[in-house]
Design a protein around this motif. Structure first.
Motif, PDB file in Angstrom:
ATOM      1  N   THR A   1       0.846  -1.199   0.000  1.00 15.19           N
ATOM      2  CA  THR A   1       0.000   0.000   0.000  1.00 15.19           C
ATOM      3  C   THR A   1       0.884   1.253   0.000  1.00 15.19           C
ATOM      4  OG1 THR A   1      -1.581  -1.253   1.319  1.00 15.19           O
ATOM      5  CG2 THR A   1      -1.963   1.108   1.133  1.00 15.19           C
ATOM      6  N   LEU A   2       1.868   1.257   0.871  1.00 15.10           N
ATOM      7  CA  LEU A   2       2.765   2.415   0.927  1.00 15.10           C
ATOM      8  C   LEU A   2       3.576   2.534  -0.367  1.00 15.10           C
ATOM      9  CD1 LEU A   2       4.002   2.059   4.614  1.00 15.10           C
ATOM     10  CD2 LEU A   2       2.583   3.883   3.690  1.00 15.10           C
ATOM     11  N   TYR A   3       4.033   1.412  -0.859  1.00 16.89           N
ATOM     12  CA  TYR A   3       4.785   1.393  -2.117  1.00 16.89           C
ATOM     13  C   TYR A   3       3.935   1.973  -3.249  1.00 16.89           C
ATOM     14  CZ  TYR A   3       6.153  -0.770  -6.541  1.00 16.89           C
ATOM     15  OH  TYR A   3       6.451  -0.993  -7.872  1.00 16.89           O
ATOM     16  N   ALA A   4       2.680   1.541  -3.290  1.00 17.12           N
ATOM     17  CA  ALA A   4       1.787   1.982  -4.367  1.00 17.12           C
ATOM     18  C   ALA A   4       1.604   3.498  -4.320  1.00 17.12           C
ATOM     19  CB  ALA A   4       0.440   1.272  -4.241  1.00 17.12           C
ATOM     20  N   ILE A   5       1.490   4.020  -3.104  1.00 13.88           N
ATOM     21  CA  ILE A   5       1.305   5.471  -2.974  1.00 13.88           C
ATOM     22  C   ILE A   5       2.512   6.202  -3.565  1.00 13.88           C
ATOM     23  CG2 ILE A   5       1.103   7.375  -1.327  1.00 13.88           C
ATOM     24  CD1 ILE A   5      -0.308   5.398   0.554  1.00 13.88           C
TER      25      ILE A   5
END
Lengths: 204, 324, 763
Positions: free
Chosen positions: B165-169
């Motif tokens: 999720t953080l990576y995607a952001i």
């Protein structure tokens, strides 16, 4: 040295980021890796939820697979009782009991005996239904019941818990095998598939 | 490899403008301005972060003292408001410190860190929590399963969900922004996203519990925050690195896997280490081992990444100056 | 220069910042350590005191009866749990149907939370009772809903017994009980011991006395020594019989359903203020009998009808001392200063068990509580002589008025003056015996064989004046049988003898000798003639003792007879013949197991003068435990015979109760570490001592003790843990990380019970 990056360079409306092939593949790989990890995690979760330990009673000629981590007790007036030590507030349990049956004994007689005994042992014990059924070619008598589980220790203020249960009676020649499932009313249906797996693993 | 190109279709990898004169560094093309920028340090990040870590340590001590001095009736549980304050304070400190330090040092910062913070918070509430707790029912399973399964579950399900999720952001939103102009901006933006992510997770956690003990509850929030900040730092390093160099295809995945593993491990250890000796006088729980590990790993990760980034930036700068 | 200054400024500024930082960190650390120290001190203050266990084991008792479908309270008091299986020690007047108590239903209220009023939980029944000592042992028998409970499954907190012989004036006693009708929580009150009261039936330490008084509803509760061990039972009875509402009988229920609580409703008697403690020593045989489930029985005698006329107390007199057999040694009407012993004697008749009686001592109209006694429940039988007194306590100079009250009403008074130095002729040290012909006694005491030809009464005299009238009067069973008045001719001081002589033998019965100087009674004592003369000229009432384990319909020995009984025997009968035993004589039979007194009963003889095959028995619901038994029968405290018998090998196995004294009871709370809230339904399992977690196969047979936490997270382990071991503990709760502890240590010095706190954390 300080620099003002914001005022110098207004944000363009459309940007060609100029991604390389490595960039494109690495983005895909990250997604694939995540999906694979999640898939593996879910697989572990699924397998662990259905993990079982084997149980065998040579004396009663019964074997079954019960959920991992449950407590086994063979000291009561039953062949075995398996309890989920973590279940709250009532400990979900399976009980296997063997009752001798004579030629004149009907399954109904056995269930009536159970009812009489439980009526004195368990508060507010009620039989909800009794039905005959056939599963995999085996005739079963299924009795649904309910009672209230209350702790007798006066220093323990445990709220009484409504417990639902099922007795599955299998006639095996001169004996009746009764497999009982009892669970807190709130999670009775949720725990039911596990009991069904236990039941299907039963050998006698 | 650094070189110059005159291809008319080439655009700046940061701002996207078509370049009349293309400057290249490891297969990334830059305009003149960004060519001199991407290896610069985002100085407010380091100062604001160090200040935030100091505040975290002060909060730990404050919670310890507060819980000791609190009246008996407050010894067990404090209202959710207190927990929410504990959850929000580090984020406020970091954001305020970041922009104040930026202003004082005339280092102009875009609103992108705030955007990342908000996005992180939104995604944690809108995506991660529903996925983990309503669909996967992870909390129920982890509370029932064995130690080894819990460890694996924390890494594979918790860790990868949070890290991805953080990576995607960062990868899909911040990556394309011209405000993401330095390697260290990656760390800053990932840090902001993970801060927002952890802050809202913590707030929802407090609300869900309906009140928590000052010491144990407060330290748990700080522990979780440290876990996510560490995750963000690792992701920020890899994404920041990858943004300005064409790296092998496994590079980002390696970062993601490392972040997920560290996240899962810290989540696991944050609880497991706190299970201490049970005796007639000891309750079987202490909040300190978990937080000590988490804050230690956070500071270590921060120092390492800061060192690596600064070293890499210095090398790049030297190389570019050599070419020039 | 400017640059240097600026650099130094910066250095100074940096140095100041560093100093400030150090100061700040220092302050933080000091605050933290101070807070830790304060917490540690708080924790120390929160450590369970010696009375915590006593408070946990103290129950509130209510006797109730049904009236028009409602439960009505007939009397209330306190009791103390003395075993985990639900044995409760209390006063007999709270347990039996005597006095105002109806005895239909005994409700036990437990202190489920120590800071809250008790909760009605169980019904109890009386298993042992001694009205004379006002002690009883109850057994919890069922739930309030009528369900039966298995004592072995109760696992209740209980107290350990102490040694009251170590107590004396100046030592502290802690009363634990309920200071009102169950409206407040269990309370512990400390009081100093001021002395002891002597009373017939209880001996020289019949009562320990404390000052000032504590609330009467704490009667039946425990009195504890500084180590929290039970050393006595606080005892006081309601001042009245509960027939009329008043300060000692409170109306708290609307029994007549008129919508109001008025004086027309039945009242609940409240015990009078407590200053008296029955030492636990008196309760030991009752506790032993109850613990072993022993019941005593005897051959039935003549039915005695309850007295129909009001009780009377009369013939009050004072003595400055008592002899070893309880006879007054020196009758007095006034005393010099500095006396430390004084006894009041009186006769009583038509008394009923449990009748509230009280001795109120006043001096110049002001009550002197330390010399007063009661109100107490009467346990001395229907008629006879009684004495109450003090030893080793200084009586300040002054006039004293002794008022005897029954049911709160004064029925007799007597006065004595202390500090009056005047001397008067006295007789003292009246002692009886069978003459040996050499001026001494072959047998002395107060029990002599019937049909003895002569009983001598020897007494000392002082300050006598020759030619003074003096009178010798003998009574037999209350009837005057001899009286003579003579002139004194034996000088002022010395010793002399009077005799009761009958050459055909003195008939059996109770004899009383009164010696008067002028018209004033100067000495008196009672003796009993019973039984035949043994070779040692002592009274032999019972003879031919035999033991059997069964009895015929004709009350004759049956089954196995002799001195060895098989295992499985559940009743031991001791048969005996008796000869010349006057009705009304106090006699005692008691049983010993392995040398320990395990059951005792004292009562008035009511089986007539002569007979055979009188029996007493010791029985149990189950088989009597293996061991060496002995039965002993006494008449007026003089042993008649003792007979040994063994069951099985005669060696008693170690009982569970004895093992239990080496264990630690553990209860506590399981809480969520983050929220501080209790975790309901957590399973706490302690493995067998030899097992560690890797050995655990999840077989419940491997679990030594377990518990499931309640709504608030509270739990109590089902079995206490033996001391001096390491245990493996599992704590399971859905949603929480399972706690596994392999080194859960119970030191050999660990006190019991102990409260622990378990914090669980979510994953």
């Amino acid at each position: 040295m300080s620099q003002d990056i914001w005022g110098v360079d207004p944000e363009p409306t459309e940007i060609d980021t100029g991604l390389t092939q490595n960039d494109r593949f690495s983005a895909i790989l990250a997604v694939v890796l995540t999906v694979a990890a999640l898939g593996l995690g879910l697989l572990i979760k699924q397998r662990s939820s259905t993990d079982t330990w084997p149980y065998e009673s040579r004396g009663a000629g019964i074997s079954a697979n019960y959920p991992v981590g449950w407590l086994v007790d063979e000291r009561g007036n039953y062949v075995v009782r398996m309890r989920d030590p973590k279940a709250r507030p009532f400990k979900t349990q399976y009980i296997i009991t063997i009752v001798p049956m004579g030629g004149q004994t009907s399954t109904r007689n056995v269930l009536d005996g159970l009812t009489l005994q439980r009526s004195t042992d368990l508060p507010a014990y009620r039989v909800l239904s009794v039905q005959e059924t056939n599963s995999g070619g085996v005739n079963l008598t299924v009795m649904n019941f309910a009672f209230v589980d209350a702790d007798p220790n006066p220093f323990i203020q445990r709220l009484p818990v409504a417990v639902l249960g099922i007795d599955i009676l299998i006639r095996d020649e001169d004996r009746a095998i009764i497999i009982t499932y009892m669970s807190d009313k709130q999670v009775f249906e949720e725990n039911r598939p596990s009991f069904d797996r236990f039941l299907s693993s039963l050998r006698y | 490899m650094t070189c110059m190109s005159t291809n008319p279709n080439t655009r700046c990898t940061v701002c996207g403008q078509i370049l009349a004169r293309t400057l290249e560094y490891k297969k990334r093309y830059y305009c003149d301005f960004h060519y001199g920028l991407f290896y610069q340090n985002t100085r407010p990040l380091w100062r604001a972060s160090i200040l935030t870590f100091g505040v975290l340590i002060a909060m730990m001590l404050g919670l310890a003292i507060g819980s000791q001095l609190a009246p008996e009736h407050l010894g067990d549980a404090v209202p959710p408001g207190t927990g929410i304050l504990v959850a929000i304070l580090p984020a406020l400190v970091w954001l305020i410190a970041l922009y104040r330090v930026g202003a004082r040092t005339q280092f102009h910062l875009s609103p992108l860190p705030v955007t990342m913070f908000v996005l992180g918070a939104l995604l944690s509430a809108a995506v991660t929590r529903p996925f983990l707790y309503n669909i996967v029912n992870l909390d129920i399973w982890l509370g029932r399963t064995t130690v080894s399964n819990r460890f694996m579950g924390d890494i594979l399900l918790n860790g990868f969900t949070h890290a991805f999720t953080l990576y995607a952001i960062i990868r899909y939103i911040a990556w394309d922004s011209p405000a993401f102009a330095r390697r260290t901006d990656g760390v800053m933006l990932a840090f902001a996203a993970s801060l927002g992510y952890a802050t809202l997770l913590n707030i929802l956690y407090v609300v869900e519990l309906g009140g928590m003990t000052l010491l144990n509850g407060g330290l748990r929030l700080i522990t979780q925050l440290c876990t996510f900040l560490t995750t963000g730092l690792i992701l920020g390093y890899f994404v920041g690195y990858n943004r300005f160099e064409d790296m092998p295809i496994y590079h980002l995945s390696l970062g993601l896997a490392m972040a997920a593993t560290v996240n899962g491990f810290l989540l696991y250890a944050g609880s497991a280490l706190n299970s201490i000796r049970l005796s007639l006088t000891q309750s079987g729980f202490s909040p300190w081992p978990g937080i000590a590990l988490n804050i230690g790993v956070l500071i270590l990760t921060f120092s390492t990444i800061r060192g690596l980034m600064q070293r890499q930036n210095a090398l790049t700068q030297a190389k570019l100056e050599q070419i020039a | 220069m400017h640059t240097v200054d600026a650099t130094e400024d910066i250095k100074q500024h940096t140095s100041m910042r560093k100093t400030r930082l150090r100061v700040l960190v220092g302050l933080l650390l000091i605050s933290l350590s101070l807070a830790q120290a304060s917490k540690a001190q708080d924790a120390q203050e929160d450590e369970p005191t010696a009375t915590t266990a006593a408070r946990q084991a103290t129950v509130f008792l209510m006797q109730t009866y049904e009236q028009s479908g409602s439960q009505v309270i007939s009397c209330v008091g306190t009791g103390t749990l003395i075993s985990s299986t639900g044995l409760i020690l209390t006063n007999a007047h709270l347990a039996e149907a005597i006095g105002p108590c109806r005895g239909e239903r005994i409700v036990v209220e437990l202190p489920v939370r120590l800071d809250e009023p008790p909760v009605p939980t169980y019904i109890a029944r009386v298993v042992q009772s001694d009205i004379q000592l006002d002690l009883a042992v109850l057994q919890i028998a069922g739930g309030l809903d009528g369900s039966l409970v298995e004592p072995e499954t109760l696992s209740l907190p209980y107290v350990t017994l102490g040694d009251p012989s170590q107590l004396g004036p100046g030592k502290m006693l802690t009363y634990v009980g309920y200071p009102d009708i169950g409206a407040t929580s269990v309370t512990a009150i400390e009081r100093l011991i001021s002395g002891a009261t002597v009373e017939k039936g209880g001996g020289r330490t019949a009562w320990l006395r404390t000052n000032p008084a504590v609330e009467g509803s704490m009667s039946g509760g425990g009195a504890f020594d500084s180590n929290g061990r039970l050393v006595g039972v606080a005892t006081s009875a309601p001042a009245t019989d509960g027939q009329l509402p008043g300060p000692s009988c409170l109306s708290i229920q609307d029994n007549n359903n008129d919508g109001l609580i008025t004086d027309r409703d039945a009242c609940v008697p409240i015990g009078g203020a407590i200053t008296t403690v029955r030492p636990i020593t008196f309760a030991l045989p009752l506790i032993e009998a109850a613990s072993n489930n022993f019941q005593l029985d005897r051959a039935s005698g003549f039915q005695e009808t309850a007295p129909t006329v009001p009780p009377v107390l009369y013939r009050l007199f004072f003595s400055q001392g008592i002899s070893d057999v309880g006879l007054p040694t020196r009758m007095v009407t006034s005393l010099p200063s500095g006396i430390t012993e004084l006894f009041l004697f009186f006769d009583y008749d038509n008394m009923r068990p449990g009748t509230p009686y009280e001795i109120r001592v006043t001096s110049n109209g002001i009550e002197v509580p330390e010399f007063s006694l009661g109100p107490l429940a009467w346990g001395g039988g229907r008629s006879g002589s009684w004495y109450v007194g003090t030893e080793n306590r200084l009586w300040p100079d002054g006039p004293y008025e002794f008022t005897l009250l029954l049911n709160g009403q004064a029925v007799a008074t007597a006065g004595i003056s202390v500090g009056d130095a005047s001397t008067a002729p006295t007789f003292s040290n009246l002692a009886f015996g069978i003459p040996d012909g050499l001026g001494g006694f072959r047998t002395s005491g107060m029990l002599f064989p019937a049909e003895t030809k002569q009983i001598d009464a020897q007494f000392s005299f002082s300050d006598m004046i020759d030619d003074t009238d003096w009178t010798e009067i003998w009574y037999l069973d209350g009837q005057e049988v001899f009286r003579t008045t003579r002139l004194w001719d034996k000088g002022p001081n010395g010793q002399t003898t009077v005799s009761a002589v009958n050459y055909e033998g003195l008939p059996l019965g109770t004899y009383r000798l009164e010696l008067l100087i002028g018209q004033q009674m100067a000495a008196t004592a009672d003796i009993i003639l019973a039984g035949t003369s043994s070779q040692q000229s002592e009274s032999a009432v019972f003879s031919n003792p035999r033991i059997a384990n069964d009895i015929t319909r004709e009350n004759e020995p049956a089954g196995v007879t002799g001195s060895v009984m098989p295992l499985g025997t559940n009743t031991l009968y001791a048969f005996m013949d008796w000869d010349l035993m006057p009705n009304g004589t106090q006699w005692t039979y008691r049983w010993f197991l392995d040398g320990r007194l395990v059951a005792s009963s004292t009562q008035a003889w009511n089986n007539g003068g002569v007979g055979e095959n009188f029996w007493v028995s010791l029985s149990s619901d189950q088989a009597l435990p293996e061991g060496s038994y002995a039965v002993e029968v006494l008449v007026e405290n003089r042993p008649m015979f003792s007979k040994d018998v063994s069951i099985g090998s005669g060696t008693r196995p170690v009982s569970g109760e004895q093992q239990g004294s080496e264990t630690v009871e553990i209860s506590g709370t399981v809480i969520d570490a983050l929220t501080g809230k209790g975790i309901p339904g957590a399973l706490i399992a302690v493995l067998d001592v030899k097992l560690e977690s890797p050995d655990f196969t999840y077989d419940e047979a491997e679990i030594y003790s377990q518990a499931i936490s309640d709504q608030e997270g509270h739990f109590a382990l089902s079995r206490a843990l033996p001391r001096g071991n390491y245990y493996t503990v599992f704590v399971f709760a859905d949603g929480y990380i399972t706690i596994v502890e392999d080194n859960f240590t119970i030191r050999s010095t660990q006190t019991s019970p102990v409260e622990i706190r378990i914090e669980m954390v979510r994953p």
